[in-house]
Design an enzyme around this catalytic site. Structure first.
Site, PDB file in Angstrom:
ATOM      1  N   ASP A  21       0.843  -1.197   0.000  1.00  0.00           N
ATOM      2  CA  ASP A  21       0.000   0.000   0.000  1.00  0.00           C
ATOM      3  C   ASP A  21       0.879   1.248   0.000  1.00  0.00           C
ATOM      4  O   ASP A  21       1.546   1.532   0.992  1.00  0.00           O
ATOM      5  CB  ASP A  21      -0.896  -0.058   1.251  1.00  0.00           C
ATOM      6  CG  ASP A  21      -1.752   1.175   1.407  1.00  0.00           C
ATOM      7  OD1 ASP A  21      -1.884   1.940   0.435  1.00  0.00           O
ATOM      8  OD2 ASP A  21      -2.300   1.352   2.516  1.00  0.00           O
ATOM      9  N   ASN A  23      -0.082   4.555  -0.445  1.00  0.00           N
ATOM     10  CA  ASN A  23      -0.613   5.823   0.061  1.00  0.00           C
ATOM     11  C   ASN A  23      -1.332   5.659   1.398  1.00  0.00           C
ATOM     12  O   ASN A  23      -2.093   6.536   1.816  1.00  0.00           O
ATOM     13  CB  ASN A  23      -1.533   6.484  -0.980  1.00  0.00           C
ATOM     14  CG  ASN A  23      -2.726   5.589  -1.286  1.00  0.00           C
ATOM     15  OD1 ASN A  23      -2.729   4.403  -0.930  1.00  0.00           O
ATOM     16  ND2 ASN A  23      -3.747   6.141  -1.909  1.00  0.00           N
ATOM     17  N   ASP A  25      -3.842   3.913   2.683  1.00  0.00           N
ATOM     18  CA  ASP A  25      -5.289   3.885   2.900  1.00  0.00           C
ATOM     19  C   ASP A  25      -5.755   2.469   3.253  1.00  0.00           C
ATOM     20  O   ASP A  25      -6.945   2.188   3.321  1.00  0.00           O
ATOM     21  CB  ASP A  25      -6.049   4.416   1.673  1.00  0.00           C
ATOM     22  CG  ASP A  25      -5.821   3.553   0.433  1.00  0.00           C
ATOM     23  OD1 ASP A  25      -4.970   2.630   0.487  1.00  0.00           O
ATOM     24  OD2 ASP A  25      -6.486   3.791  -0.593  1.00  0.00           O
ATOM     25  N   ASP A  29      -1.835  -1.163  -3.929  1.00  0.00           N
ATOM     26  CA  ASP A  29      -2.090  -0.393  -5.145  1.00  0.00           C
ATOM     27  C   ASP A  29      -0.941  -0.547  -6.149  1.00  0.00           C
ATOM     28  O   ASP A  29       0.068  -1.206  -5.864  1.00  0.00           O
ATOM     29  CB  ASP A  29      -2.336   1.082  -4.789  1.00  0.00           C
ATOM     30  CG  ASP A  29      -1.312   1.588  -3.775  1.00  0.00           C
ATOM     31  OD1 ASP A  29      -0.112   1.417  -4.040  1.00  0.00           O
ATOM     32  OD2 ASP A  29      -1.715   2.103  -2.705  1.00  0.00           O
ATOM     33  N   ASP A  98      -5.076  -9.846 -15.666  1.00  0.00           N
ATOM     34  CA  ASP A  98      -6.141 -10.807 -15.429  1.00  0.00           C
ATOM     35  C   ASP A  98      -7.383 -10.312 -16.167  1.00  0.00           C
ATOM     36  O   ASP A  98      -7.921  -9.254 -15.859  1.00  0.00           O
ATOM     37  CB  ASP A  98      -6.416 -10.855 -13.910  1.00  0.00           C
ATOM     38  CG  ASP A  98      -6.957 -12.182 -13.458  1.00  0.00           C
ATOM     39  OD1 ASP A  98      -7.809 -12.733 -14.171  1.00  0.00           O
ATOM     40  OD2 ASP A  98      -6.535 -12.667 -12.385  1.00  0.00           O
ATOM     41  N   ASP A 200      -9.641 -15.556 -16.764  1.00  0.00           N
ATOM     42  CA  ASP A 200     -10.478 -16.089 -15.699  1.00  0.00           C
ATOM     43  C   ASP A 200     -11.548 -17.033 -16.255  1.00  0.00           C
ATOM     44  O   ASP A 200     -12.241 -16.694 -17.223  1.00  0.00           O
ATOM     45  CB  ASP A 200     -11.140 -14.899 -14.990  1.00  0.00           C
ATOM     46  CG  ASP A 200     -11.834 -15.293 -13.710  1.00  0.00           C
ATOM     47  OD1 ASP A 200     -11.137 -15.720 -12.784  1.00  0.00           O
ATOM     48  OD2 ASP A 200     -13.074 -15.171 -13.637  1.00  0.00           O
ATOM     49  N   GLU A 256      -7.546 -20.091 -17.290  1.00  0.00           N
ATOM     50  CA  GLU A 256      -7.888 -20.758 -16.034  1.00  0.00           C
ATOM     51  C   GLU A 256      -8.846 -21.886 -16.395  1.00  0.00           C
ATOM     52  O   GLU A 256      -9.964 -21.650 -16.831  1.00  0.00           O
ATOM     53  CB  GLU A 256      -8.542 -19.786 -15.050  1.00  0.00           C
ATOM     54  CG  GLU A 256      -8.605 -20.385 -13.660  1.00  0.00           C
ATOM     55  CD  GLU A 256      -9.629 -19.719 -12.743  1.00  0.00           C
ATOM     56  OE1 GLU A 256      -9.517 -19.902 -11.528  1.00  0.00           O
ATOM     57  OE2 GLU A 256     -10.543 -19.049 -13.227  1.00  0.00           O
ATOM     58  N   HIS A 329      -4.861 -17.102  -5.005  1.00  0.00           N
ATOM     59  CA  HIS A 329      -5.717 -16.285  -4.151  1.00  0.00           C
ATOM     60  C   HIS A 329      -7.048 -16.949  -3.804  1.00  0.00           C
ATOM     61  O   HIS A 329      -7.848 -16.360  -3.092  1.00  0.00           O
ATOM     62  CB  HIS A 329      -5.971 -14.950  -4.864  1.00  0.00           C
ATOM     63  CG  HIS A 329      -6.712 -15.152  -6.153  1.00  0.00           C
ATOM     64  ND1 HIS A 329      -6.156 -15.818  -7.237  1.00  0.00           N
ATOM     65  CD2 HIS A 329      -7.975 -14.833  -6.526  1.00  0.00           C
ATOM     66  CE1 HIS A 329      -7.049 -15.878  -8.197  1.00  0.00           C
ATOM     67  NE2 HIS A 329      -8.160 -15.285  -7.804  1.00  0.00           N
ATOM     68  N   ASP A 330      -7.302 -18.123  -4.354  1.00  0.00           N
ATOM     69  CA  ASP A 330      -8.575 -18.806  -4.095  1.00  0.00           C
ATOM     70  C   ASP A 330      -8.444 -19.990  -3.135  1.00  0.00           C
ATOM     71  O   ASP A 330      -9.437 -20.661  -2.855  1.00  0.00           O
ATOM     72  CB  ASP A 330      -9.167 -19.349  -5.404  1.00  0.00           C
ATOM     73  CG  ASP A 330      -9.650 -18.257  -6.337  1.00  0.00           C
ATOM     74  OD1 ASP A 330     -10.024 -17.172  -5.851  1.00  0.00           O
ATOM     75  OD2 ASP A 330      -9.660 -18.492  -7.562  1.00  0.00           O
TER      76      ASP A 330
HETATM   77  O1  TEU Z   1     -11.999 -18.588  -9.913  1.00  0.00           O
HETATM   78  C1  TEU Z   1     -12.785 -19.598 -10.473  1.00  0.00           C
HETATM   79  C2  TEU Z   1     -12.982 -20.723  -9.607  1.00  0.00           C
HETATM   80  O2  TEU Z   1     -13.304 -21.756 -10.078  1.00  0.00           O
HETATM   81  C3  TEU Z   1     -12.866 -20.478  -8.161  1.00  0.00           C
HETATM   82  O3  TEU Z   1     -14.094 -20.017  -7.808  1.00  0.00           O
HETATM   83  C4  TEU Z   1     -12.492 -21.693  -7.433  1.00  0.00           C
HETATM   84  O4  TEU Z   1     -13.133 -22.812  -7.908  1.00  0.00           O
HETATM   85  C5  TEU Z   1     -12.896 -21.535  -6.019  1.00  0.00           C
HETATM   86  O5  TEU Z   1     -12.461 -20.351  -5.478  1.00  0.00           O
HETATM   87  C6  TEU Z   1     -12.320 -22.662  -5.243  1.00  0.00           C
HETATM   88  O6  TEU Z   1     -13.354 -23.471  -4.833  1.00  0.00           O
HETATM   89  C7  TEU Z   1     -11.865 -17.399 -10.581  1.00  0.00           C
HETATM   90  C8  TEU Z   1     -11.080 -16.429  -9.726  1.00  0.00           C
HETATM   91  O7  TEU Z   1      -9.806 -16.957  -9.509  1.00  0.00           O
HETATM   92  C9  TEU Z   1     -11.836 -16.161  -8.455  1.00  0.00           C
HETATM   93  O8  TEU Z   1     -11.111 -15.357  -7.571  1.00  0.00           O
HETATM   94  C10 TEU Z   1     -13.145 -15.505  -8.844  1.00  0.00           C
HETATM   95  O9  TEU Z   1     -13.922 -15.322  -7.694  1.00  0.00           O
HETATM   96  C11 TEU Z   1     -13.912 -16.342  -9.850  1.00  0.00           C
HETATM   97  O10 TEU Z   1     -13.106 -16.811 -10.919  1.00  0.00           O
HETATM   98  C12 TEU Z   1     -15.014 -15.524 -10.474  1.00  0.00           C
HETATM   99  O11 TEU Z   1     -14.494 -14.588 -11.339  1.00  0.00           O
HETATM  100 CA    CA Z   2      -3.429   2.306  -1.255  1.00  0.00          CA
END
Ligand code: TEU
Ligand code: CA
Length: 558
Positions: A21, A23, A25, A29, A98, A200, A256, A329-330
């Site tokens: 981050d 700035n 907040d 970013d 992305d 995605d 993906e 991130h998922d």
């Molecule tokens: O993720 C697709 C996806 O299949 C995920 O939802 C995954 O199966 C789940 O998180 C695990 O069970 C992509 C992105 O990476 C995710 O962050 C988004 O929320 C999703 O698409 C919708 O755009």
């Molecule tokens: Ca920021």
């Protein structure tokens, strides 16, 4: 095989909200990323994939786009982006954006128009269906994030499809205008010089067009495979996207591949197909998630993991290319899931990157994994931010399929917030991520796990990442070697050789907390030099080598 730059290149994934981050907040970013480019470069990665940065109301943190050609104001301005791109290129780092082509935000101007009336020119940008005679949704499709995949729009009396939240209406790819609009957005970024896209849920662009109801008994993963992904037009669309956009640029596409299987992957990435450059598969990430997230899951099983890697190798021998990841991130943090985030934190984090760096397929590293960031333990649902986890919790409150405590435990084990806590830069307040309270709390272990503490320690996880990624640059066998396994049925040790031309390496990975003897015939006529070892201890003799807990040991044979 065509050895494009992106095959050997290592991708570093940034979740911009949580990276840095600038700035103060509380939200990461673009300037925050730019100021860390030297750090990123020092990891010996080649490509940066940034999770969505386009304008979005953030119902799903940027995966709900309201303008494909504008930067999310919280992340900065277009000139911040241009600066990031040019600073990255100066360091010979590629930038991959992305792209979310399957759905928009319900605040996108196309959807706002589409809602106006049934004959609005944008109506057909989305997928609308009449209610059943009793007023219920057109079919029983479940959404990825709980509840039905259909929401009624009262004013026009029809349901719209949303495979994710109701704020993410699915685009109608049947409509050539939709396709052209997405292609235009892609050209906008490619003309600026971006080096490619992570796409995605690109496998969902074409769905089962008969909209047949699903049999819930087959489980959510199978529903995706059969009804949502791999629809009849998918290859037509992806080929068209290649012809109309991608082939005109020196840029790559990483799809993906949710719902893509070992059996159909080559149709997406076969070299002659001219569709995607690589498919990011889910079989490892979902290996113990039997039917879908937040249902029953099974224990870690190395034999199954080996089988998954082995089978995905076949996609590459058929001339396609894949992308590998143990985390993003998922999902939960990889060291907490596949390793041991307590006693063998360091060892297992190093062993896991050894696995990934010695497999063919483009390697994706997720921010923070290079310092071994772990899952976070949230004590109440109020602390949970992720929409998928929250929907699960509140739906479960009603159904009581699991007790509330169990539901929270499942969120702590599998939930997406685990990977989204702010990057741990140092042991100052808020882990050096920000001077403001961040949008999601910092993992309390930041004072022991952080970049500053590891950067000058030659024995740290961070130093090991840098070393092995440098080796990957130097030795092509790591990225392209012919893969041969032995001890396939050993449930503790993963062992394989890789050969390319005259070079041969042998990899031993101990996935258990115990010492394990390796069963391998060393050839007396040859020399075995240690390429990398996550323990300082070096074996004197090649007989009866006992791997230490979570040891990774790689020899160069000559
Ligand atoms: O993720 C697709 C996806 O299949 C995920 O939802 C995954 O199966 C789940 O998180 C695990 O069970 C992509 C992105 O990476 C995710 O962050 C988004 O929320 C999703 O698409 C919708 O755009
Ligand atoms: Ca920021």
């Amino acid at each position: 095989m065509n050895l494009n730059w992106f095959k050997k290149g290592v991708i570093y994934q940034i979740y911009p909200r949580s990276f840095n981050d600038s700035n103060n907040d509380g939200i990461g970013d673009l300037k925050g990323i730019t100021s860390k480019l030297d750090y990123i470069k020092s990891l010996n990665v080649d490509i940066i994939w940034i999770s969505p940065i386009f304008q979005s109301p953030n119902k799903d943190n940027g995966y709900d786009v309201s303008d494909y050609c504008a930067i999310m104001p919280e992340f900065g301005t277009m000139s911040d982006f241009d600066e990031l791109l040019s600073e990255a290129h100066q360091r010979d780092l590629k930038i991959v954006l992305d792209l979310v082509p399957n759905h928009t935000s319900d605040e996108h101007k196309w959807f706002k128009q589409a809602k106006q009336s049934k004959n609005n020119p944008y109506r057909d940008f989305y997928i609308w269906k009449k209610p059943k005679p009793d007023g219920s949704p057109p079919n029983n499709w479940p959404s990825f994030f709980g509840g039905p995949a259909w929401t009624l729009h009262e004013n026009t009396g029809e349901y719209y499809l949303h495979l994710f939240t109701k704020n993410q209406p699915d685009l109608n790819w049947e409509n050539p205008k939709v396709r052209e609009s997405i292609y235009e957005a892609m050209r906008f970024w490619l003309d600026k010089g971006v080096d490619g896209f992570r796409m995605d849920v690109v496998s969902l662009l074409s769905k089962d067009l008969n909209f047949k109801g699903v049999d819930p008994k087959i489980g959510f993963r199978k529903i995706i495979e059969k009804h949502y992904a791999n629809g009849p037009k998918i290859h037509h669309y992806l080929h068209e996207m290649y012809e109309k956009v991608m082939k005109h640029y020196d840029a790559f596409s990483m799809g993906e591949g949710v719902g893509v299987t070992q059996d159909n992957a080559h149709l997406y990435v076969g070299e002659d197909r001219k569709e995607l450059d690589m498919i990011y598969h889910f079989d490892i990430l979902e290996n113990n998630i039997i039917n879908g997230k937040f249902e029953e899951s099974s224990e870690f099983d190395l034999i199954n993991i080996k089988k998954i890697f082995r089978n995905w190798q076949k996609v590459m021998t058929k001339g396609g290319w894949i992308a590998n990841a143990l985390g993003n991130h998922d999902f939960a943090r990889l060291v907490s899931r596949f390793g041991n985030d307590k006693k063998y934190h360091k060892e297992s984090a190093k062993m896991l990157i050894t696995l990934m760096a010695t497999q063919n397929g483009t390697l994706n590293i997720y921010q923070g994994d290079e310092i071994g960031m772990t899952n976070i333990h949230l004590k109440s649902i109020d602390q949970v931010n992720d929409v998928q986890s929250r929907n699960f919790y509140f739906e479960n409150l009603e159904t009581q399929k699991f007790s509330n405590d169990k539901a929270l435990e499942m969120i702590n084990n599998e939930g997406r917030d685990n990977a989204r806590t702010p990057m741990q830069w140092n042991s100052e307040d808020q882990a050096g991520f920000s001077e403001h309270e961040p949008w999601l709390q910092v993992n309390p272990n930041y004072n022991i796990i952080n970049v500053e503490q590891q950067i000058n320690d030659s024995d740290s996880i961070l130093s090991y990442y840098k070393t092995i990624l440098a080796l990957k640059k130097e030795h092509d066998v790591l990225s392209y070697g012919k893969f041969e396994e032995f001890e396939k049925n050993n449930k503790n040790i993963y062992a394989y050789t890789k050969t390319l031309g005259y070079q041969e390496i042998v990899v031993f990975l101990n996935f258990s907390q115990n010492e394990n003897l390796i069963d391998y015939e060393f050839d007396n006529e040859k020399n075995y030099d240690i390429l990398i070892n996550n323990y300082r201890f070096v074996t004197k003799t090649l007989k009866n080598i006992e791997l230490k807990p979570y040891q990774s040991l790689v020899f160069n044979i000559n």
